[in-house]
Design a protein around this motif. Sequence first.
Motif, PDB file in Angstrom:
ATOM      1  N   LEU A   1      -7.882   3.992   3.852  1.00 45.09           N
ATOM      2  CA  LEU A   1      -6.727   3.931   4.755  1.00 45.09           C
ATOM      3  C   LEU A   1      -5.967   2.618   4.596  1.00 45.09           C
ATOM      4  CD1 LEU A   1      -8.335   5.459   7.971  1.00 45.09           C
ATOM      5  CD2 LEU A   1      -6.775   6.576   6.383  1.00 45.09           C
ATOM      6  N   LEU A   2      -6.699   1.518   4.391  1.00 43.99           N
ATOM      7  CA  LEU A   2      -6.055   0.227   4.168  1.00 43.99           C
ATOM      8  C   LEU A   2      -5.252   0.234   2.869  1.00 43.99           C
ATOM      9  CD1 LEU A   2      -5.757  -2.695   5.205  1.00 43.99           C
ATOM     10  CD2 LEU A   2      -7.791  -3.281   3.876  1.00 43.99           C
ATOM     11  N   LEU A   3      -5.808   0.820   1.815  1.00 44.58           N
ATOM     12  CA  LEU A   3      -5.085   0.918   0.544  1.00 44.58           C
ATOM     13  C   LEU A   3      -3.814   1.749   0.693  1.00 44.58           C
ATOM     14  CD1 LEU A   3      -8.038   1.480  -1.975  1.00 44.58           C
ATOM     15  CD2 LEU A   3      -6.670  -0.586  -1.704  1.00 44.58           C
ATOM     16  N   ILE A   4      -3.897   2.842   1.441  1.00 40.47           N
ATOM     17  CA  ILE A   4      -2.720   3.687   1.655  1.00 40.47           C
ATOM     18  C   ILE A   4      -1.622   2.894   2.359  1.00 40.47           C
ATOM     19  CG2 ILE A   4      -1.850   5.695   2.922  1.00 40.47           C
ATOM     20  CD1 ILE A   4      -4.517   7.046   2.404  1.00 40.47           C
ATOM     21  N   TYR A   5      -1.996   2.133   3.394  1.00 40.27           N
ATOM     22  CA  TYR A   5      -1.001   1.375   4.147  1.00 40.27           C
ATOM     23  C   TYR A   5      -0.333   0.312   3.271  1.00 40.27           C
ATOM     24  CZ  TYR A   5       1.071  -1.804   7.524  1.00 40.27           C
ATOM     25  OH  TYR A   5       1.944  -2.603   8.200  1.00 40.27           O
TER      26      TYR A   5
ATOM     27  N   PHE B   1      -0.391  -0.162  -0.348  1.00 43.68           N
ATOM     28  CA  PHE B   1       0.212   0.189  -1.639  1.00 43.68           C
ATOM     29  C   PHE B   1       1.111   1.421  -1.587  1.00 43.68           C
ATOM     30  CE2 PHE B   1      -3.579  -2.261  -2.758  1.00 43.68           C
ATOM     31  CZ  PHE B   1      -3.035  -3.181  -3.630  1.00 43.68           C
ATOM     32  N   ALA B   2       0.902   2.298  -0.606  1.00 47.37           N
ATOM     33  CA  ALA B   2       1.729   3.499  -0.528  1.00 47.37           C
ATOM     34  C   ALA B   2       2.821   3.393   0.537  1.00 47.37           C
ATOM     35  CB  ALA B   2       0.844   4.718  -0.241  1.00 47.37           C
ATOM     36  N   VAL B   3       2.463   2.893   1.724  1.00 46.60           N
ATOM     37  CA  VAL B   3       3.440   2.824   2.813  1.00 46.60           C
ATOM     38  C   VAL B   3       4.287   1.558   2.730  1.00 46.60           C
ATOM     39  CG1 VAL B   3       3.712   2.767   5.324  1.00 46.60           C
ATOM     40  CG2 VAL B   3       1.943   4.199   4.290  1.00 46.60           C
ATOM     41  N   TRP B   4       3.625   0.408   2.532  1.00 45.41           N
ATOM     42  CA  TRP B   4       4.346  -0.856   2.554  1.00 45.41           C
ATOM     43  C   TRP B   4       5.036  -1.145   1.218  1.00 45.41           C
ATOM     44  CZ3 TRP B   4       1.877  -6.356   2.402  1.00 45.41           C
ATOM     45  CH2 TRP B   4       2.862  -7.301   2.676  1.00 45.41           C
ATOM     46  N   LEU B   5       4.261  -1.180   0.122  1.00 48.75           N
ATOM     47  CA  LEU B   5       4.829  -1.509  -1.185  1.00 48.75           C
ATOM     48  C   LEU B   5       5.446  -0.314  -1.904  1.00 48.75           C
ATOM     49  CD1 LEU B   5       2.031  -3.919  -2.486  1.00 48.75           C
ATOM     50  CD2 LEU B   5       4.191  -4.527  -1.398  1.00 48.75           C
ATOM     51  N   ARG B   6       5.049   0.892  -1.528  1.00 45.60           N
ATOM     52  CA  ARG B   6       5.584   2.133  -2.130  1.00 45.60           C
ATOM     53  C   ARG B   6       5.400   2.163  -3.656  1.00 45.60           C
ATOM     54  NH1 ARG B   6       8.593   4.904   1.609  1.00 45.60           N
ATOM     55  NH2 ARG B   6       9.203   3.714   3.470  1.00 45.60           N
ATOM     56  N   LEU B   7       4.216   1.749  -4.103  1.00 35.69           N
ATOM     57  CA  LEU B   7       3.938   1.741  -5.538  1.00 35.69           C
ATOM     58  C   LEU B   7       3.322   3.040  -6.023  1.00 35.69           C
ATOM     59  CD1 LEU B   7       2.503  -1.890  -5.926  1.00 35.69           C
ATOM     60  CD2 LEU B   7       4.803  -1.070  -6.474  1.00 35.69           C
TER      61      LEU B   7
END
Length: 315
Positions: A149-153, A155-161
């Motif tokens: 969940l931390l990785l999703i927040y 790299f996916a939600v914040w950085l959108r990588l």
Amino acid sequence: MTAFLAKRLGFGFLTLVVASVVVFAVMEILPGDPARVMLGMNATPEALETLRNQMGLNEPVLLRYLNWAGGLLTGDFGRSYTYSSPVVDLIGERVIVSLPLAIISLVLSTAIAIPVGIYAAARRGRAGDTVSMGAAQLGVAVPNFWFALLLIYVFAVWLRLVPAGGFPGWSGGIWPGLKSLILPAIALALPQAAILARVTRSAMLEVLGEDYIRTARAKGMPRRYVLWRHALRNAMIPVLTILGLQFAFLLAGTIIIENVFYLPGLGRLVFQAITQRDLIVVEGVVMLLVASVVVVNILVDICYALVDPRLRVRG
């Protein structure tokens, strides 16, 4: 070497036979009626009886086991009650997600753990050892689903990588498929890397205290050469053991991670089959996972013999 392999293969086959009996027995004693779960509580007795006959639930237990086990030997895992599709086809659709995920995770954990374990062992008692093992202890303690969940927040939600979840399929290209597996692979790999790093450090410390290591150092061999050429090879037995167990875990224990990232893998298939009471799918997937564990253990035994030839003689 031939006798060594024959003995391991014989034990592997015996393990599969025992596992098939246990898996079938556990599925049989579970409470509930698969036919009633599929048709609902308002189903008529006639409809329930008809479905039980179609599913073979009214046949004797021994006959059903022999038919199921015989099908496994021929590659016929049965037909899913829920999906109305052969179980082999369902597994084939899902294993192309779970297997690459497990392999990527294992490669990542190995690439991180072995250098960290060697570094910590070479600097025993120093700051580098303390920091490395402290980070490893944190990796063991943190649940992988929370880390996911931390990785999703980040790299996916914040950085959108990378995407937050889902799998586009391999037909759209290798890179989009691999991109969707990056975060799940990291979430699976880091806790396993923490365990493997601690095992590598312990094995290296034990080997570094041996007389032949001190003799090599006394002869003037470079420290790097002694660590990687002499100490590491003799410390690989426990490391290989953990690697074999980790691959089996990564292939069979991805139910939580696959549900967090919404990946259509084997773990998610088992979860859905359990909730839908589709026992034939559960049995087929579990036996496939048991077979994968047996194969991995045989490969690990072969690696033992290659690393330490003395084991071939003892075997």
